[in-house]
Write an enzyme that holds these catalytic residues in place. Structure first.
Site, mmCIF file in Angstrom:
data_model
loop_
_atom_site.group_PDB
_atom_site.id
_atom_site.type_symbol
_atom_site.label_atom_id
_atom_site.label_comp_id
_atom_site.label_asym_id
_atom_site.label_seq_id
_atom_site.Cartn_x
_atom_site.Cartn_y
_atom_site.Cartn_z
ATOM 1 N N CYS A 96 -0.488 -12.617 13.512
ATOM 2 C CA CYS A 96 -0.989 -11.583 14.414
ATOM 3 C C CYS A 96 -2.308 -12.024 15.054
ATOM 4 O O CYS A 96 -2.315 -12.874 15.925
ATOM 5 C CB CYS A 96 -1.107 -10.246 13.685
ATOM 6 S SG CYS A 96 -1.295 -8.818 14.791
ATOM 7 N N HIS A 221 4.059 -9.312 10.728
ATOM 8 C CA HIS A 221 3.284 -9.481 9.497
ATOM 9 C C HIS A 221 4.200 -9.751 8.298
ATOM 10 O O HIS A 221 4.670 -8.808 7.650
ATOM 11 C CB HIS A 221 2.466 -8.215 9.221
ATOM 12 C CG HIS A 221 1.282 -8.041 10.102
ATOM 13 N ND1 HIS A 221 0.023 -8.491 9.754
ATOM 14 C CD2 HIS A 221 1.156 -7.480 11.327
ATOM 15 C CE1 HIS A 221 -0.836 -8.196 10.715
ATOM 16 N NE2 HIS A 221 -0.173 -7.585 11.687
ATOM 17 N N GLU A 223 3.285 -10.780 5.399
ATOM 18 C CA GLU A 223 2.608 -10.373 4.168
ATOM 19 C C GLU A 223 2.786 -8.884 3.881
ATOM 20 O O GLU A 223 2.438 -8.410 2.790
ATOM 21 C CB GLU A 223 1.114 -10.730 4.238
ATOM 22 C CG GLU A 223 0.225 -9.772 4.997
ATOM 23 C CD GLU A 223 0.327 -9.847 6.515
ATOM 24 O OE1 GLU A 223 -0.407 -9.108 7.198
ATOM 25 O OE2 GLU A 223 1.148 -10.652 7.022
#
Length: 257
Positions: A96, A221, A223
């Site tokens: 990002c 994302h 994660e």
């Protein structure tokens, strides 16, 4: 060999460094969060790591443009350090805001001969911040981080994520070289329109890699989808055995096995 170590580079406004460090640890690696100012003061710190990750967030509040300030600091003070890092066969990941930084620093896609970047991440076509889950598909086999991944379901959260090449020839060249490695799709895996493509990116590009495949940036994302319970409909049985994003971090760690 020793457990691969990831340097998670944070700056004022970064807010995904903790989750990203956890992701690398869950994948079997070690992770250390390092403030940008520390690396600027001690550039040789990078020598002790095999992976450099620029996590998501809003570095310096995106006050000028997303990733512009950190990108400029890297370009003027850490460019040689990162070039040596990459030339040593190591990995760089930008998520990002980190993807924005990699493009604005010239690390992911080096500037053209006339000094201009080949591509940028511009404002979403909607001119709004978009926060939603998206379907993704990989293209080509160049990118180390996407090894053995065909598709993913990950969240996005950004206002400046629209991939835009400087011209049609540049876009075609990057596509032909398999550097436009990750793209938005609809739920059936077909070409995505808004909102499946949340920003209007050219060719639906959600992530791109450099010519080596060892430097990769993506807007979604990974994660934020490490565990099945992260899936927004896991209680309906739609989640897999592990979160879709974990494989990206496992690929990075396993690359050094």
């Amino acid at each position: 060999m020793a457990t691969p170590k990831a340097l998670i580079l944070r700056a004022p406004g970064t807010n995904c460094d903790g989750e990203t460090a956890f992701a690398f640890q869950l994948a079997g690696g070690q992770a250390e969060r390092v403030h940008l100012n520390r690396l600027l003061d001690q550039p040789n710190l990078a020598e002790g790591f095999q992976i450099l990750c620029l996590p998501g967030g809003f570095s310096y509040g995106d006050d000028i443009a997303a990733g512009r300030i950190v990108g400029s600091q890297i370009r003027h003070h850490l460019d040689e350090v990162l070039r040596q890092f990459i030339d040593a066969g190591k990995l760089v990941l930008g998520i990002c805001n980190g993807f924005q930084i990699l493009l604005k620093s010239g690390i992911l896609l080096p500037d053209s001969d006339d000094g201009h970047p080949p591509a940028t991440l511009a404002w979403n076509e909607s001119q709004r911040f978009v926060d939603r889950w998206v379907h993704l598909k990989t293209f080509g086999d160049k990118c180390v981080f996407l090894k053995d991944i065909e598709k993913m379901y990950l969240p996005v959260a950004h206002a400046e994520g629209r991939f835009a090449a400087r011209d049609a020839a540049t876009l075609a060249a990057l596509d032909k070289a398999d550097q436009l490695a990750l793209r938005y799709t609809d739920a059936a895996g077909g070409e995505a329109a808004f909102p499946d493509c949340p920003n209007g990116a050219q060719l639906g590009v959600a992530g791109a890699c450099d010519s080596t495949g060892r430097v990769f940036g993506l807007m979604p994302h990974p994660e934020r989808h490490l565990d099945p319970t992260h899936h927004p409909r896991w209680t309906r049985g739609e989640a897999g055995e592990v979160g879709d994003g974990l494989k990206i971090f496992q690929n990075a760690v396993e690359y050094f096995s």
